[in-house]
Design a protein around this motif. Structure first.
Motif, PDB file in Angstrom:
ATOM      1  N   MET A   1       0.852  -1.197   0.000  1.00 48.83           N
ATOM      2  CA  MET A   1       0.000   0.000   0.000  1.00 48.83           C
ATOM      3  C   MET A   1       0.884   1.242   0.000  1.00 48.83           C
ATOM      4  O   MET A   1       1.785   1.378   0.821  1.00 48.83           O
ATOM      5  CB  MET A   1      -0.902   0.003   1.237  1.00 48.83           C
ATOM      6  CG  MET A   1      -1.869   1.178   1.287  1.00 48.83           C
ATOM      7  SD  MET A   1      -2.992   1.041   2.691  1.00 48.83           S
ATOM      8  CE  MET A   1      -3.921   2.548   2.451  1.00 48.83           C
ATOM      9  N   GLU A   2       0.644   2.089  -0.990  1.00 47.35           N
ATOM     10  CA  GLU A   2       1.490   3.275  -1.114  1.00 47.35           C
ATOM     11  C   GLU A   2       1.145   4.285  -0.028  1.00 47.35           C
ATOM     12  O   GLU A   2      -0.027   4.469   0.314  1.00 47.35           O
ATOM     13  CB  GLU A   2       1.290   3.930  -2.486  1.00 47.35           C
ATOM     14  CG  GLU A   2       1.740   3.043  -3.636  1.00 47.35           C
ATOM     15  CD  GLU A   2       1.581   3.760  -4.955  1.00 47.35           C
ATOM     16  OE1 GLU A   2       1.138   4.919  -4.927  1.00 47.35           O
ATOM     17  OE2 GLU A   2       1.896   3.167  -5.992  1.00 47.35           O
ATOM     18  N   PRO A   3       2.181   4.904   0.535  1.00 48.28           N
ATOM     19  CA  PRO A   3       1.907   5.924   1.560  1.00 48.28           C
ATOM     20  C   PRO A   3       1.177   7.115   0.958  1.00 48.28           C
ATOM     21  O   PRO A   3       1.374   7.460  -0.205  1.00 48.28           O
ATOM     22  CB  PRO A   3       3.313   6.305   2.043  1.00 48.28           C
ATOM     23  CG  PRO A   3       4.202   5.976   0.901  1.00 48.28           C
ATOM     24  CD  PRO A   3       3.610   4.757   0.244  1.00 48.28           C
ATOM     25  N   GLU A   4       0.333   7.706   1.756  1.00 48.38           N
ATOM     26  CA  GLU A   4      -0.404   8.882   1.291  1.00 48.38           C
ATOM     27  C   GLU A   4       0.542  10.053   1.096  1.00 48.38           C
ATOM     28  O   GLU A   4       1.459  10.267   1.886  1.00 48.38           O
ATOM     29  CB  GLU A   4      -1.481   9.273   2.309  1.00 48.38           C
ATOM     30  CG  GLU A   4      -2.588   8.255   2.424  1.00 48.38           C
ATOM     31  CD  GLU A   4      -3.677   8.737   3.348  1.00 48.38           C
ATOM     32  OE1 GLU A   4      -3.549   9.883   3.845  1.00 48.38           O
ATOM     33  OE2 GLU A   4      -4.650   7.998   3.575  1.00 48.38           O
ATOM     34  N   THR A   5       0.315  10.775   0.011  1.00 51.19           N
ATOM     35  CA  THR A   5       1.126  11.957  -0.259  1.00 51.19           C
ATOM     36  C   THR A   5       0.709  13.078   0.678  1.00 51.19           C
ATOM     37  O   THR A   5      -0.486  13.412   0.749  1.00 51.19           O
ATOM     38  CB  THR A   5       0.948  12.419  -1.716  1.00 51.19           C
ATOM     39  OG1 THR A   5       1.275  11.343  -2.575  1.00 51.19           O
ATOM     40  CG2 THR A   5       1.827  13.632  -2.000  1.00 51.19           C
ATOM     41  N   PRO A   6       1.644  13.617   1.435  1.00 45.88           N
ATOM     42  CA  PRO A   6       1.252  14.703   2.364  1.00 45.88           C
ATOM     43  C   PRO A   6       0.714  15.902   1.604  1.00 45.88           C
ATOM     44  O   PRO A   6       1.235  16.279   0.553  1.00 45.88           O
ATOM     45  CB  PRO A   6       2.565  15.034   3.083  1.00 45.88           C
ATOM     46  CG  PRO A   6       3.638  14.549   2.170  1.00 45.88           C
ATOM     47  CD  PRO A   6       3.092  13.338   1.477  1.00 45.88           C
ATOM     48  N   GLN A   7      -0.355  16.469   2.124  1.00 48.47           N
ATOM     49  CA  GLN A   7      -0.964  17.631   1.494  1.00 48.47           C
ATOM     50  C   GLN A   7      -0.194  18.892   1.868  1.00 48.47           C
ATOM     51  O   GLN A   7       0.195  19.060   3.024  1.00 48.47           O
ATOM     52  CB  GLN A   7      -2.420  17.775   1.938  1.00 48.47           C
ATOM     53  CG  GLN A   7      -3.314  16.629   1.495  1.00 48.47           C
ATOM     54  CD  GLN A   7      -3.411  16.533  -0.007  1.00 48.47           C
ATOM     55  OE1 GLN A   7      -3.537  17.556  -0.691  1.00 48.47           O
ATOM     56  NE2 GLN A   7      -3.328  15.330  -0.543  1.00 48.47           N
ATOM     57  N   PRO A   8       0.040  19.781   0.908  1.00 46.57           N
ATOM     58  CA  PRO A   8       0.734  21.026   1.232  1.00 46.57           C
ATOM     59  C   PRO A   8      -0.118  21.877   2.154  1.00 46.57           C
ATOM     60  O   PRO A   8      -1.353  21.803   2.130  1.00 46.57           O
ATOM     61  CB  PRO A   8       0.907  21.702  -0.136  1.00 46.57           C
ATOM     62  CG  PRO A   8      -0.187  21.131  -0.983  1.00 46.57           C
ATOM     63  CD  PRO A   8      -0.365  19.714  -0.502  1.00 46.57           C
ATOM     64  N   PRO A   9       0.508  22.658   3.002  1.00 47.21           N
ATOM     65  CA  PRO A   9      -0.271  23.522   3.895  1.00 47.21           C
ATOM     66  C   PRO A   9      -1.049  24.555   3.094  1.00 47.21           C
ATOM     67  O   PRO A   9      -0.656  24.935   1.989  1.00 47.21           O
ATOM     68  CB  PRO A   9       0.820  24.196   4.755  1.00 47.21           C
ATOM     69  CG  PRO A   9       2.047  24.147   3.907  1.00 47.21           C
ATOM     70  CD  PRO A   9       1.957  22.870   3.138  1.00 47.21           C
ATOM     71  N   PRO A  10      -2.204  24.985   3.610  1.00 43.56           N
ATOM     72  CA  PRO A  10      -2.992  25.989   2.886  1.00 43.56           C
ATOM     73  C   PRO A  10      -2.207  27.287   2.731  1.00 43.56           C
ATOM     74  O   PRO A  10      -1.439  27.673   3.602  1.00 43.56           O
ATOM     75  CB  PRO A  10      -4.223  26.186   3.776  1.00 43.56           C
ATOM     76  CG  PRO A  10      -3.797  25.715   5.135  1.00 43.56           C
ATOM     77  CD  PRO A  10      -2.811  24.615   4.901  1.00 43.56           C
ATOM     78  N   VAL A  11      -2.416  27.913   1.588  1.00 48.04           N
ATOM     79  CA  VAL A  11      -1.716  29.164   1.299  1.00 48.04           C
ATOM     80  C   VAL A  11      -2.296  30.272   2.165  1.00 48.04           C
ATOM     81  O   VAL A  11      -3.521  30.430   2.271  1.00 48.04           O
ATOM     82  CB  VAL A  11      -1.850  29.523  -0.191  1.00 48.04           C
ATOM     83  CG1 VAL A  11      -1.207  30.867  -0.464  1.00 48.04           C
ATOM     84  CG2 VAL A  11      -1.221  28.433  -1.054  1.00 48.04           C
ATOM     85  N   ALA A  12      -1.431  31.024   2.812  1.00 50.46           N
ATOM     86  CA  ALA A  12      -1.854  32.161   3.625  1.00 50.46           C
ATOM     87  C   ALA A  12      -1.527  33.450   2.884  1.00 50.46           C
ATOM     88  O   ALA A  12      -0.458  33.569   2.273  1.00 50.46           O
ATOM     89  CB  ALA A  12      -1.160  32.133   4.990  1.00 50.46           C
ATOM     90  N   LEU A  13      -2.429  34.393   2.916  1.00 48.56           N
ATOM     91  CA  LEU A  13      -2.288  35.648   2.175  1.00 48.56           C
ATOM     92  C   LEU A  13      -1.986  36.797   3.124  1.00 48.56           C
ATOM     93  O   LEU A  13      -2.356  36.781   4.299  1.00 48.56           O
ATOM     94  CB  LEU A  13      -3.566  35.957   1.393  1.00 48.56           C
ATOM     95  CG  LEU A  13      -4.021  34.920   0.373  1.00 48.56           C
ATOM     96  CD1 LEU A  13      -5.320  35.368  -0.283  1.00 48.56           C
ATOM     97  CD2 LEU A  13      -2.948  34.686  -0.683  1.00 48.56           C
ATOM     98  N   GLY A  14      -1.322  37.816   2.573  1.00 52.31           N
ATOM     99  CA  GLY A  14      -1.079  39.037   3.328  1.00 52.31           C
ATOM    100  C   GLY A  14      -2.329  39.899   3.403  1.00 52.31           C
ATOM    101  O   GLY A  14      -3.306  39.694   2.678  1.00 52.31           O
ATOM    102  N   THR A  15      -2.270  40.899   4.261  1.00 55.61           N
ATOM    103  CA  THR A  15      -3.435  41.756   4.489  1.00 55.61           C
ATOM    104  C   THR A  15      -3.855  42.489   3.221  1.00 55.61           C
ATOM    105  O   THR A  15      -5.042  42.607   2.924  1.00 55.61           O
ATOM    106  CB  THR A  15      -3.131  42.759   5.614  1.00 55.61           C
ATOM    107  OG1 THR A  15      -2.864  42.049   6.818  1.00 55.61           O
ATOM    108  CG2 THR A  15      -4.306  43.702   5.843  1.00 55.61           C
ATOM    109  N   GLY A  16      -2.896  42.986   2.444  1.00 58.98           N
ATOM    110  CA  GLY A  16      -3.243  43.720   1.230  1.00 58.98           C
ATOM    111  C   GLY A  16      -3.990  42.862   0.231  1.00 58.98           C
ATOM    112  O   GLY A  16      -4.981  43.297  -0.371  1.00 58.98           O
ATOM    113  N   ALA A  17      -3.522  41.617   0.032  1.00 56.88           N
ATOM    114  CA  ALA A  17      -4.186  40.715  -0.913  1.00 56.88           C
ATOM    115  C   ALA A  17      -5.595  40.371  -0.441  1.00 56.88           C
ATOM    116  O   ALA A  17      -6.539  40.316  -1.249  1.00 56.88           O
ATOM    117  CB  ALA A  17      -3.352  39.448  -1.086  1.00 56.88           C
TER     118      ALA A  17
END
Length: 336
Positions: A1-17
């Motif tokens: 059984m192949e190991p699950e691919t870790p999910q990248p952390p959610p992208v966090a945006l700056g205040t201006g964006a």
């Protein structure tokens, strides 16, 4: 059984964006965080705010609630109590996205939606920020055609369908659009080049499209003389004689202000010293000139839209080949 691919952390945006996405000013976001404890879950080094998708979902909910008339304190309480990453925590979708006060925009740029949200909330600082960012990033033509004009048209449609409501939104938005266009610094213009004269027909108070045209001409270093709303006929004729413009653009929003006799008179004005007389190209802009009753005179052309109108003006004011009559500006053909 192949190991699950870790999910990248959610992208966090700056205040201006985040502010641009929601149609609020960065100052408003900081104020909400300070007053109502609705802030980002994390900060980077240097105390820079970083907003996660869950943070943004709470802000979107708060924006929807305030747009529907909820007090900011109550909207913040509901948004804080919502599950951070669960879309179903939001209230059921309204008939119009964003609530009953939202503007009918259709398929538009995100910047347009942000500007519309800010205008409906009467959030003047956010409107200013949205307009400044759009004009700086997109330029006057694209910002007008893809952000400002669609929002203004949506306000007009909402006003027409809601009686006297939303007049305050239109007035606030128009005021800050005008101010933002006036803040655009034109490129240095050639001192000896004949100008393009811009004026609204007598009695015509709708000048924003001409202000956008003036800003766009200024960006292109084309000399322009802007006379604004409701220029009397005698004053327009005198201005043409005094400035010797390469072209005159006359705006009429409605058929009641589109005066064909005035158009014929302006098209026939000659200026300059005896023996070297010239005349200006007359370019008629605005929906008021449509229809057989307001057909342009023989020596005039219609303009349709800011971008295509600029192309016509640039072809008129382009340097002329040797042997042509100085000062003469035959109206250019165009297919828009």
């Amino acid at each position: 059984m192949e190991p699950e691919t870790p999910q990248p952390p959610p992208v966090a945006l700056g205040t201006g964006a985040v502010a641009r996405r929601l149609g609020v000013s960065p100052t408003t976001l900081r104020s909400w965080e300070r007053r109502y404890a609705i802030g980002p879950a994390r900060r980077d080094e240097g105390r820079h705010r970083r907003w996660t998708p869950g943070d943004i979902a709470r802000l979107e909910l708060m924006c929807r609630l305030t747009a529907q008339g909820a007090p900011p304190s109550e909207a913040a309480r509901v948004a804080r109590d919502a599950a951070p990453d669960t879309p179903s925590a939001a209230p059921p979708a309204a008939a119009h996205p964003g609530g009953p006060r939202a503007l009918p925009l259709g398929d538009v740029r995100p910047e347009c939606r942000g500007l519309a949200r800010a205008a409906v909330r009467l959030d003047a600082p956010a409107v200013e920020d949205q307009l400044a960012a759009a004009l700086a990033e997109l330029g006057a033509v694209t910002a007008w055609e893809e952000v400002i004009a669609p929002t203004l048209h949506a306000v007009g449609r909402k006003w027409a369908s809601a009686g006297e409501r939303y007049v305050e939104v239109e007035h606030l938005l128009s005021w800050y659009v005008s101010a933002a266009l006036h803040r655009i610094r034109p490129a240095p213009e050639p001192r000896t080049a004949p100008p393009v004269l811009l004026a609204c027909a007598p009695g015509e108070q709708h000048s924003l499209p001409m202000e956008a045209l003036a800003a766009a001409l200024g960006e292109r270093a084309l000399p322009v003389r802007m006379f604004g709303a409701a220029l009397p006929a005698e004053a327009l004729s005198e201005a043409v004689r005094r400035t010797g413009p390469r072209a005159v653009v006359l705006w009429a929003q409605s058929r009641t202000t589109a005066d064909t006799s005035l158009a014929r008179a302006v098209a026939g004005i000659e200026w300059g010293p005896r023996g070297a007389r010239g005349h200006s190209a007359l370019l008629l802009a605005g929906p008021g000139w449509g229809g057989a009753a307001t057909a342009p005179p023989a020596r005039a052309e219609r303009l349709f839209g800011l971008r295509s109108g600029l192309a016509v003006i640039e072809s008129v004011v382009a340097p002329r080949a040797p042997g042509t009559v100085a000062g003469r500006a035959e109206p250019a053909a165009y297919g828009s």
